[in-house]
Design a protein around this motif. Structure first.
Motif, mmCIF file in Angstrom:
data_model
loop_
_atom_site.group_PDB
_atom_site.id
_atom_site.type_symbol
_atom_site.label_atom_id
_atom_site.label_comp_id
_atom_site.label_asym_id
_atom_site.label_seq_id
_atom_site.Cartn_x
_atom_site.Cartn_y
_atom_site.Cartn_z
ATOM 1 N N LYS A 208 0.744 -1.380 0.160
ATOM 2 C CA LYS A 208 -0.064 0.040 -0.123
ATOM 3 C C LYS A 208 0.954 1.295 -0.090
ATOM 4 O O LYS A 208 0.721 2.276 -0.779
ATOM 5 C CB LYS A 208 -0.967 -0.031 1.241
ATOM 6 C CG LYS A 208 -1.926 1.181 1.343
ATOM 7 C CD LYS A 208 -2.796 1.182 2.548
ATOM 8 C CE LYS A 208 -3.690 2.385 2.471
ATOM 9 N NZ LYS A 208 -4.538 2.787 1.474
ATOM 10 N N TYR A 209 1.909 1.467 0.929
ATOM 11 C CA TYR A 209 2.700 2.358 0.989
ATOM 12 C C TYR A 209 4.191 2.428 0.245
ATOM 13 O O TYR A 209 5.096 3.214 0.370
ATOM 14 C CB TYR A 209 3.045 2.594 2.324
ATOM 15 C CG TYR A 209 1.821 2.994 3.226
ATOM 16 C CD1 TYR A 209 1.032 4.267 3.033
ATOM 17 C CD2 TYR A 209 1.298 2.191 4.028
ATOM 18 C CE1 TYR A 209 0.085 4.732 3.609
ATOM 19 C CE2 TYR A 209 -0.079 2.483 4.502
ATOM 20 C CZ TYR A 209 -0.489 3.627 4.584
ATOM 21 O OH TYR A 209 -1.740 3.940 5.046
ATOM 22 N N GLY A 210 4.318 1.372 -0.693
ATOM 23 C CA GLY A 210 5.394 1.370 -1.592
ATOM 24 C C GLY A 210 6.718 1.039 -0.742
ATOM 25 O O GLY A 210 7.637 1.688 -1.169
ATOM 26 N N ILE A 211 6.836 0.434 0.232
ATOM 27 C CA ILE A 211 7.836 0.238 1.045
ATOM 28 C C ILE A 211 8.614 -1.249 0.445
ATOM 29 O O ILE A 211 7.996 -2.203 0.395
ATOM 30 C CB ILE A 211 7.714 -0.156 2.714
ATOM 31 C CG1 ILE A 211 6.815 1.064 3.126
ATOM 32 C CG2 ILE A 211 8.703 -0.324 3.328
ATOM 33 C CD1 ILE A 211 7.543 2.163 3.280
ATOM 34 N N GLU A 212 9.933 -0.966 0.162
ATOM 35 C CA GLU A 212 10.447 -1.722 -0.270
ATOM 36 C C GLU A 212 11.766 -2.357 0.690
ATOM 37 O O GLU A 212 12.351 -1.522 1.277
ATOM 38 C CB GLU A 212 11.530 -1.480 -1.670
ATOM 39 C CG GLU A 212 10.543 -1.000 -2.849
ATOM 40 C CD GLU A 212 11.348 -0.801 -4.170
ATOM 41 O OE1 GLU A 212 12.577 -1.011 -4.044
ATOM 42 O OE2 GLU A 212 10.663 -0.488 -5.091
ATOM 43 N N VAL A 213 11.859 -3.817 0.959
ATOM 44 C CA VAL A 213 12.733 -4.303 1.787
ATOM 45 C C VAL A 213 13.376 -5.445 1.380
ATOM 46 O O VAL A 213 12.837 -6.065 0.486
ATOM 47 C CB VAL A 213 11.772 -4.662 3.256
ATOM 48 C CG1 VAL A 213 11.410 -3.619 3.941
ATOM 49 C CG2 VAL A 213 10.819 -5.827 3.105
ATOM 50 N N LYS A 214 14.570 -5.706 1.798
ATOM 51 C CA LYS A 214 15.155 -7.020 1.328
ATOM 52 C C LYS A 214 14.339 -8.191 1.578
ATOM 53 O O LYS A 214 13.936 -8.414 2.839
ATOM 54 C CB LYS A 214 16.499 -7.231 2.106
ATOM 55 C CG LYS A 214 17.562 -5.902 1.986
ATOM 56 C CD LYS A 214 18.804 -6.022 2.807
ATOM 57 C CE LYS A 214 19.633 -4.993 2.659
ATOM 58 N NZ LYS A 214 20.994 -4.833 3.763
ATOM 59 N N GLY A 215 14.225 -8.934 0.691
ATOM 60 C CA GLY A 215 13.541 -10.150 0.822
ATOM 61 C C GLY A 215 12.089 -10.040 0.273
ATOM 62 O O GLY A 215 11.421 -11.037 0.113
ATOM 63 N N GLY A 216 11.546 -8.990 -0.145
ATOM 64 C CA GLY A 216 10.374 -8.785 -0.555
ATOM 65 C C GLY A 216 9.378 -8.142 0.223
ATOM 66 O O GLY A 216 9.524 -8.115 1.652
ATOM 67 N N ALA A 217 8.082 -7.851 0.014
ATOM 68 C CA ALA A 217 7.165 -7.176 0.799
ATOM 69 C C ALA A 217 6.677 -8.321 1.610
ATOM 70 O O ALA A 217 6.653 -9.276 1.386
ATOM 71 C CB ALA A 217 5.860 -6.945 -0.163
ATOM 72 N N GLY A 218 6.521 -7.790 2.962
ATOM 73 C CA GLY A 218 5.959 -8.321 4.274
ATOM 74 C C GLY A 218 7.199 -9.230 4.786
ATOM 75 O O GLY A 218 7.076 -10.121 5.705
ATOM 76 N N GLU A 219 8.501 -8.856 4.440
ATOM 77 C CA GLU A 219 9.648 -9.601 4.934
ATOM 78 C C GLU A 219 9.830 -9.181 6.396
ATOM 79 O O GLU A 219 9.001 -8.045 6.772
ATOM 80 C CB GLU A 219 10.805 -9.292 4.235
ATOM 81 C CG GLU A 219 12.124 -10.087 4.561
ATOM 82 C CD GLU A 219 11.839 -11.675 4.614
ATOM 83 O OE1 GLU A 219 12.151 -12.233 5.765
ATOM 84 O OE2 GLU A 219 11.330 -12.050 3.494
ATOM 85 N N THR A 220 10.427 -9.794 7.208
ATOM 86 C CA THR A 220 10.498 -9.676 8.774
ATOM 87 C C THR A 220 10.875 -8.200 8.917
ATOM 88 O O THR A 220 11.697 -7.728 8.422
ATOM 89 C CB THR A 220 11.493 -10.637 9.328
ATOM 90 O OG1 THR A 220 12.623 -10.634 8.710
ATOM 91 C CG2 THR A 220 10.938 -12.042 9.319
#
Length: 226
Positions: A208-220
């Protein structure tokens, strides 16, 4: 020194409390040493405020314990405590140069960095904390922590037997507790389960908010952002 008697109970536990506070702060002194290597303008983050809060709270508790409970009614213990307190007066005086330790603890730290006298607004919104006479710099915190460390070590030097008796009693009490700590594997499994429970909702928020994290959306949540 044998088992703690009723006459020894009050001051022996006070000795244990004082040394406990000293050790609590001393364990954080390495972190403070790292902060001393950077400029004051850089020291504004969670590490500083966490250490700052702990130091103020512990110093207040330490002084209260020292003034009100570190005493004996009679005998050799009374004389020794009086003499030790007299010897430590210059260090206690140094700590008490900060006049608002108790006020800051009561007005701010007890209310989650919100000032109860301003409708519980954040103390960071108007620099309220700067108006209190308390340690404000890294060097101030170093002085405060080292003063408490000095007092704690002096008390342990002259009351080691009392400290050991209380410590032994506490160890015996804990050894009889029924609840045991998890193994490393059990703890990892438990925390992973919690992570899996929250992951779908976090994934929706990431998308929803375009947050990118290592490992993909919903990663720890303990992964760094890109």
């Amino acid at each position: 020194m044998g088992p703690i008697t009723s006459d020894q109970n009050a001051y022996a536990y006070s000795i244990y409390h004082l040394i406990l506070y000293q050790k609590m702060l001393n364990n954080q002194f390495d972190t403070l040493g790292k902060l001393l290597t950077v400029t004051e303008k850089q020291v504004t983050g969670p590490i500083y405020h966490g250490l700052f809060s702990t130091a103020i709270l512990t110093a207040h508790n330490f002084l209260t314990e020292f003034d009100k409970y570190f005493k004996a009614d009679s005998g050799a213990a009374k004389e020794k405590i009086v003499l030790v307190k007299q010897a430590l007066k210059p260090v206690i005086k140094e700590i008490k140069k900060w006049k608002d330790l108790e006020n800051f603890r009561d007005h701010v730290l007890a209310h989650n960095f919100r000032n109860k006298h301003t409708g519980y607004t954040s103390v960071f919104s108007d620099s309220t904390f700067l108006r209190y006479d308390i340690p404000q710099t890294v060097s101030d915190l170093a002085i405060l922590i080292q003063c408490i460390d000095f007092i704690g070590r002096a008390i342990q030097r002259y009351f080691q037997a009392e400290y050991d008796s209380v410590h032994t009693l506490i160890v015996q009490q804990r050894s009889g507790q029924s609840k045991k700590s998890m193994t490393v594997e059990e703890l990892e499994q438990y925390l992973n389960q919690l992570n899996q429970e929250v992951r779908p909702a976090i994934q929706e928020l990431d998308n929803k908010y375009g947050i990118e994290v290592k490992g993909g959306a919903g990663e720890t949540l303990d992964h760094d952002r890109r």
